[in-house]
Design an enzyme around this catalytic site. Sequence first.
Site, PDB file in Angstrom:
ATOM      1  N   PRO A  12     -36.263 -41.780   1.667  1.00  0.00           N
ATOM      2  CG  PRO A  12     -36.143 -40.166   0.008  1.00  0.00           C
ATOM      3  CD  PRO A  12     -36.695 -40.409   1.375  1.00  0.00           C
ATOM      4  CG  ASN A  13     -32.479 -43.348  -2.402  1.00  0.00           C
ATOM      5  OD1 ASN A  13     -32.826 -44.213  -3.218  1.00  0.00           O
ATOM      6  ND2 ASN A  13     -32.602 -42.065  -2.643  1.00  0.00           N
ATOM      7  NE  ARG A  20     -28.009 -43.443  -0.450  1.00  0.00           N
ATOM      8  CZ  ARG A  20     -28.675 -42.449   0.132  1.00  0.00           C
ATOM      9  NH1 ARG A  20     -29.270 -42.665   1.295  1.00  0.00           N
ATOM     10  NH2 ARG A  20     -28.775 -41.282  -0.432  1.00  0.00           N
ATOM     11  CE1 TYR A  25     -25.815 -40.531   3.384  1.00  0.00           C
ATOM     12  CE2 TYR A  25     -25.443 -41.740   1.339  1.00  0.00           C
ATOM     13  CZ  TYR A  25     -25.850 -40.592   1.999  1.00  0.00           C
ATOM     14  OH  TYR A  25     -26.291 -39.510   1.287  1.00  0.00           O
ATOM     15  CG  ASN A  76     -31.991 -39.711   7.577  1.00  0.00           C
ATOM     16  OD1 ASN A  76     -32.114 -38.778   6.779  1.00  0.00           O
ATOM     17  ND2 ASN A  76     -30.940 -40.515   7.580  1.00  0.00           N
ATOM     18  CB  ALA A  79     -33.058 -36.839  -1.299  1.00  0.00           C
ATOM     19  CD  GLU A 100     -33.225 -31.959   9.784  1.00  0.00           C
ATOM     20  OE1 GLU A 100     -33.680 -30.917  10.335  1.00  0.00           O
ATOM     21  OE2 GLU A 100     -32.648 -31.944   8.685  1.00  0.00           O
ATOM     22  CG  HIS A 102     -29.384 -35.409   8.116  1.00  0.00           C
ATOM     23  ND1 HIS A 102     -30.219 -35.756   7.090  1.00  0.00           N
ATOM     24  CD2 HIS A 102     -29.888 -34.278   8.665  1.00  0.00           C
ATOM     25  CE1 HIS A 102     -31.193 -34.865   7.011  1.00  0.00           C
ATOM     26  NE2 HIS A 102     -31.018 -33.964   7.956  1.00  0.00           N
ATOM     27  NE  ARG A 109     -22.803 -36.021   1.597  1.00  0.00           N
ATOM     28  CZ  ARG A 109     -23.782 -36.865   1.276  1.00  0.00           C
ATOM     29  NH1 ARG A 109     -24.730 -37.136   2.172  1.00  0.00           N
ATOM     30  NH2 ARG A 109     -23.818 -37.437   0.089  1.00  0.00           N
TER      31      ARG A 109
HETATM   32  C1  DQA Z   1     -28.953 -38.109   4.517  1.00  0.00           C
HETATM   33  C2  DQA Z   1     -28.339 -36.899   3.811  1.00  0.00           C
HETATM   34  C3  DQA Z   1     -29.154 -36.507   2.601  1.00  0.00           C
HETATM   35  O1  DQA Z   1     -28.552 -35.405   1.943  1.00  0.00           O
HETATM   36  C4  DQA Z   1     -29.232 -37.675   1.616  1.00  0.00           C
HETATM   37  O2  DQA Z   1     -30.047 -37.321   0.512  1.00  0.00           O
HETATM   38  C5  DQA Z   1     -29.670 -38.934   2.253  1.00  0.00           C
HETATM   39  C6  DQA Z   1     -29.167 -39.275   3.579  1.00  0.00           C
HETATM   40  C7  DQA Z   1     -28.060 -38.615   5.685  1.00  0.00           C
HETATM   41  O3  DQA Z   1     -28.560 -39.382   6.491  1.00  0.00           O
HETATM   42  O4  DQA Z   1     -26.881 -38.277   5.753  1.00  0.00           O
HETATM   43  O5  DQA Z   1     -30.393 -39.727   1.653  1.00  0.00           O
HETATM   44  O6  DQA Z   1     -30.200 -37.711   5.082  1.00  0.00           O
END
Ligand code: DQA
Length: 149
Positions: A12-13, A20, A25, A76, A79, A100, A102, A109
Amino acid sequence: MSELSILVLHGPNLNLLGTREPEVYGSTTLEGINNSLKKEGNRLQVKVSCLQSNHEGNLVDAIHGAISQYQGIVINAGAYTHTSVAIRDAIAGVGIATVEVHLSNIYRREQFRHHSFISPVVIGQISGFGSNSYILGLQALVSYLREES
Ligand code: DQA
């Protein structure tokens, strides 16, 4: 050696990348990341397919759909990393080698980002290298799969 197929899943997002929270990011768009992954896939001689969803169930379905189609997954989960037992169970259930990734270093964080439901069921995690986390994840996954075979 048969060609490996790798599925890259974005949660998501991540469709908002580029605009964003660029201070967290970076400014690379999702399309930019996918293009770099395809390019790296060509260099490594693996097939890379990318999918983004804002919906937990779609990500679970995509992981199930990877059975006998893909030898590896880069994910990835955004959240959902910190909330989703369903995605963790899907990864454990299909038994496909998964890495995995990020963009941000989740351990630098907020406290709630320090726990990943996914990390216990993956080969390893790459966190904190911006869009390069995906490339590093793909490289690590491909070398793991090639060493394994
Ligand atoms: C994320 C880190 C997560 O905590 C966050 O909710 C994201 C992006 C990252 O790529 O740094 O949406 O996965």
